[in-house]
Design a protein around this motif. Structure first.
Motif, PDB file in Angstrom:
ATOM      1  N   TYR A   8       4.061  -7.227   1.631  1.00 46.14           N
ATOM      2  CA  TYR A   8       2.648  -6.899   1.482  1.00 46.14           C
ATOM      3  C   TYR A   8       1.776  -8.096   1.873  1.00 46.14           C
ATOM      4  O   TYR A   8       0.765  -7.940   2.558  1.00 46.14           O
ATOM      5  CB  TYR A   8       2.313  -6.448   0.054  1.00 46.14           C
ATOM      6  CG  TYR A   8       0.842  -6.180  -0.100  1.00 46.14           C
ATOM      7  CD1 TYR A   8       0.310  -4.970   0.297  1.00 46.14           C
ATOM      8  CD2 TYR A   8      -0.014  -7.167  -0.572  1.00 46.14           C
ATOM      9  CE1 TYR A   8      -1.056  -4.740   0.219  1.00 46.14           C
ATOM     10  CE2 TYR A   8      -1.374  -6.951  -0.648  1.00 46.14           C
ATOM     11  CZ  TYR A   8      -1.888  -5.732  -0.257  1.00 46.14           C
ATOM     12  OH  TYR A   8      -3.242  -5.522  -0.315  1.00 46.14           O
ATOM     13  N   SER A  21       3.694  -1.339   8.666  1.00 39.98           N
ATOM     14  CA  SER A  21       4.467  -0.239   9.245  1.00 39.98           C
ATOM     15  C   SER A  21       3.727   1.079   9.078  1.00 39.98           C
ATOM     16  O   SER A  21       2.803   1.196   8.261  1.00 39.98           O
ATOM     17  CB  SER A  21       5.826  -0.143   8.540  1.00 39.98           C
ATOM     18  OG  SER A  21       5.633   0.236   7.176  1.00 39.98           O
ATOM     19  N   ALA A  22       4.137   2.069   9.832  1.00 38.84           N
ATOM     20  CA  ALA A  22       3.562   3.409   9.695  1.00 38.84           C
ATOM     21  C   ALA A  22       3.769   3.918   8.271  1.00 38.84           C
ATOM     22  O   ALA A  22       2.878   4.554   7.690  1.00 38.84           O
ATOM     23  CB  ALA A  22       4.181   4.358  10.705  1.00 38.84           C
ATOM     24  N   GLU A  23       4.926   3.606   7.701  1.00 40.18           N
ATOM     25  CA  GLU A  23       5.217   4.026   6.328  1.00 40.18           C
ATOM     26  C   GLU A  23       4.246   3.367   5.344  1.00 40.18           C
ATOM     27  O   GLU A  23       3.740   4.019   4.429  1.00 40.18           O
ATOM     28  CB  GLU A  23       6.656   3.679   5.957  1.00 40.18           C
ATOM     29  CG  GLU A  23       7.041   4.147   4.575  1.00 40.18           C
ATOM     30  CD  GLU A  23       8.485   3.815   4.223  1.00 40.18           C
ATOM     31  OE1 GLU A  23       8.893   4.181   3.104  1.00 40.18           O
ATOM     32  OE2 GLU A  23       9.200   3.194   5.023  1.00 40.18           O
ATOM     33  N   PHE A  24       3.976   2.078   5.537  1.00 41.19           N
ATOM     34  CA  PHE A  24       3.006   1.388   4.683  1.00 41.19           C
ATOM     35  C   PHE A  24       1.638   2.061   4.766  1.00 41.19           C
ATOM     36  O   PHE A  24       0.997   2.308   3.748  1.00 41.19           O
ATOM     37  CB  PHE A  24       2.879  -0.083   5.080  1.00 41.19           C
ATOM     38  CG  PHE A  24       1.648  -0.743   4.508  1.00 41.19           C
ATOM     39  CD1 PHE A  24       1.569  -1.070   3.166  1.00 41.19           C
ATOM     40  CD2 PHE A  24       0.544  -1.003   5.316  1.00 41.19           C
ATOM     41  CE1 PHE A  24       0.424  -1.659   2.634  1.00 41.19           C
ATOM     42  CE2 PHE A  24      -0.595  -1.588   4.802  1.00 41.19           C
ATOM     43  CZ  PHE A  24      -0.656  -1.921   3.455  1.00 41.19           C
ATOM     44  N   HIS A  25       1.193   2.355   5.971  1.00 43.62           N
ATOM     45  CA  HIS A  25      -0.118   2.979   6.147  1.00 43.62           C
ATOM     46  C   HIS A  25      -0.187   4.336   5.449  1.00 43.62           C
ATOM     47  O   HIS A  25      -1.198   4.672   4.824  1.00 43.62           O
ATOM     48  CB  HIS A  25      -0.450   3.113   7.635  1.00 43.62           C
ATOM     49  CG  HIS A  25      -0.826   1.810   8.263  1.00 43.62           C
ATOM     50  ND1 HIS A  25      -2.124   1.413   8.406  1.00 43.62           N
ATOM     51  CD2 HIS A  25      -0.071   0.807   8.767  1.00 43.62           C
ATOM     52  CE1 HIS A  25      -2.163   0.220   8.983  1.00 43.62           C
ATOM     53  NE2 HIS A  25      -0.921  -0.165   9.202  1.00 43.62           N
ATOM     54  N   GLU A  26       0.893   5.092   5.526  1.00 40.07           N
ATOM     55  CA  GLU A  26       0.930   6.402   4.868  1.00 40.07           C
ATOM     56  C   GLU A  26       0.929   6.236   3.346  1.00 40.07           C
ATOM     57  O   GLU A  26       0.224   6.953   2.641  1.00 40.07           O
ATOM     58  CB  GLU A  26       2.160   7.194   5.318  1.00 40.07           C
ATOM     59  CG  GLU A  26       2.262   8.568   4.694  1.00 40.07           C
ATOM     60  CD  GLU A  26       1.075   9.484   4.969  1.00 40.07           C
ATOM     61  OE1 GLU A  26       0.751  10.309   4.097  1.00 40.07           O
ATOM     62  OE2 GLU A  26       0.458   9.378   6.047  1.00 40.07           O
ATOM     63  N   GLN A  27       1.709   5.293   2.837  1.00 35.82           N
ATOM     64  CA  GLN A  27       1.743   5.051   1.391  1.00 35.82           C
ATOM     65  C   GLN A  27       0.378   4.567   0.896  1.00 35.82           C
ATOM     66  O   GLN A  27      -0.079   4.964  -0.174  1.00 35.82           O
ATOM     67  CB  GLN A  27       2.823   4.026   1.049  1.00 35.82           C
ATOM     68  CG  GLN A  27       4.226   4.534   1.249  1.00 35.82           C
ATOM     69  CD  GLN A  27       5.258   3.420   1.174  1.00 35.82           C
ATOM     70  OE1 GLN A  27       5.015   2.297   1.608  1.00 35.82           O
ATOM     71  NE2 GLN A  27       6.422   3.748   0.629  1.00 35.82           N
ATOM     72  N   GLN A  45      -1.903   7.506   0.675  1.00 35.07           N
ATOM     73  CA  GLN A  45      -1.599   8.329  -0.496  1.00 35.07           C
ATOM     74  C   GLN A  45      -2.110   7.689  -1.777  1.00 35.07           C
ATOM     75  O   GLN A  45      -2.588   8.377  -2.682  1.00 35.07           O
ATOM     76  CB  GLN A  45      -0.094   8.597  -0.589  1.00 35.07           C
ATOM     77  CG  GLN A  45       0.454   9.433   0.534  1.00 35.07           C
ATOM     78  CD  GLN A  45      -0.236  10.771   0.641  1.00 35.07           C
ATOM     79  OE1 GLN A  45      -0.435  11.483  -0.336  1.00 35.07           O
ATOM     80  NE2 GLN A  45      -0.636  11.129   1.860  1.00 35.07           N
ATOM     81  N   ARG A  82      -5.346   3.144   9.774  1.00 39.05           N
ATOM     82  CA  ARG A  82      -4.974   3.058  11.192  1.00 39.05           C
ATOM     83  C   ARG A  82      -6.165   3.365  12.094  1.00 39.05           C
ATOM     84  O   ARG A  82      -6.103   4.213  12.957  1.00 39.05           O
ATOM     85  CB  ARG A  82      -3.806   3.972  11.481  1.00 39.05           C
ATOM     86  CG  ARG A  82      -2.573   3.574  10.677  1.00 39.05           C
ATOM     87  CD  ARG A  82      -1.363   4.360  11.037  1.00 39.05           C
ATOM     88  NE  ARG A  82      -0.797   3.950  12.298  1.00 39.05           N
ATOM     89  CZ  ARG A  82       0.058   2.953  12.459  1.00 39.05           C
ATOM     90  NH1 ARG A  82       0.414   2.226  11.435  1.00 39.05           N
ATOM     91  NH2 ARG A  82       0.549   2.677  13.643  1.00 39.05           N
ATOM     92  N   LEU A 125       3.420   0.477  -4.040  1.00 40.93           N
ATOM     93  CA  LEU A 125       3.711   0.989  -2.696  1.00 40.93           C
ATOM     94  C   LEU A 125       5.202   0.990  -2.379  1.00 40.93           C
ATOM     95  O   LEU A 125       5.619   1.509  -1.343  1.00 40.93           O
ATOM     96  CB  LEU A 125       2.965   0.155  -1.648  1.00 40.93           C
ATOM     97  CG  LEU A 125       1.443   0.235  -1.704  1.00 40.93           C
ATOM     98  CD1 LEU A 125       0.818  -0.827  -0.817  1.00 40.93           C
ATOM     99  CD2 LEU A 125       0.957   1.625  -1.310  1.00 40.93           C
ATOM    100  N   ILE A 182       7.177  -1.743  -1.872  1.00 41.44           N
ATOM    101  CA  ILE A 182       7.558  -2.779  -0.917  1.00 41.44           C
ATOM    102  C   ILE A 182       7.600  -4.127  -1.627  1.00 41.44           C
ATOM    103  O   ILE A 182       7.084  -4.273  -2.732  1.00 41.44           O
ATOM    104  CB  ILE A 182       6.589  -2.841   0.293  1.00 41.44           C
ATOM    105  CG1 ILE A 182       5.143  -3.132  -0.164  1.00 41.44           C
ATOM    106  CG2 ILE A 182       6.663  -1.565   1.111  1.00 41.44           C
ATOM    107  CD1 ILE A 182       4.152  -3.297   0.972  1.00 41.44           C
TER     108      ILE A 182
END
Length: 101
Positions: free
Chosen positions: A41, A52-58, A61, A68, A34, A36
């Motif tokens: 994590y 974070s929003a970025e974590f959720h998106e990664q 993917q 969320r 991911l 990070i």
């Protein structure tokens, strides 16, 4: 929305540990994938942070799972079941998650 359970932990943590272990990954491995730090994590998995929003998106993917949705804390929401092996998808679909506790 990021809901906390009665112990003050973010409910998303209930999902990501089970998902990770079913994928056969260690915290360090999924964190690297991911992009990070393992310690970052671990705070998500321990329920100390919702991520974070970025974590959720990664995570979406990587796994095809939408995290969320904490108000729907009794099930996992798949956006793309092809991201994970079929046996993992089947297990996660059939896994029971009690409501917000």
């Amino acid at each position: 929305m990021n809901y906390k359970n009665s112990e003050g932990r973010y409910t998303v943590s209930r999902f990501i540990k089970i998902i990770r272990t079913e994928m056969g990954l260690k915290q360090e491995q999924i964190a690297d994938t991911l992009g990070i730090k393992k310690s970052t994590y671990a705070t998500y998995e321990d329920g100390k942070s919702p991520g974070s929003a970025e974590f959720h998106e990664q995570f979406l993917q990587l796994t095809g799972i939408y995290l969320r949705h904490s108000d729907e804390a009794d099930r996992i929401i798949f956006v793309d079941k092809s991201k994970l092996p079929p046996h993992v998808v089947e297990y996660l679909i059939n896994k029971e998650f009690p409501g917000k506790t």
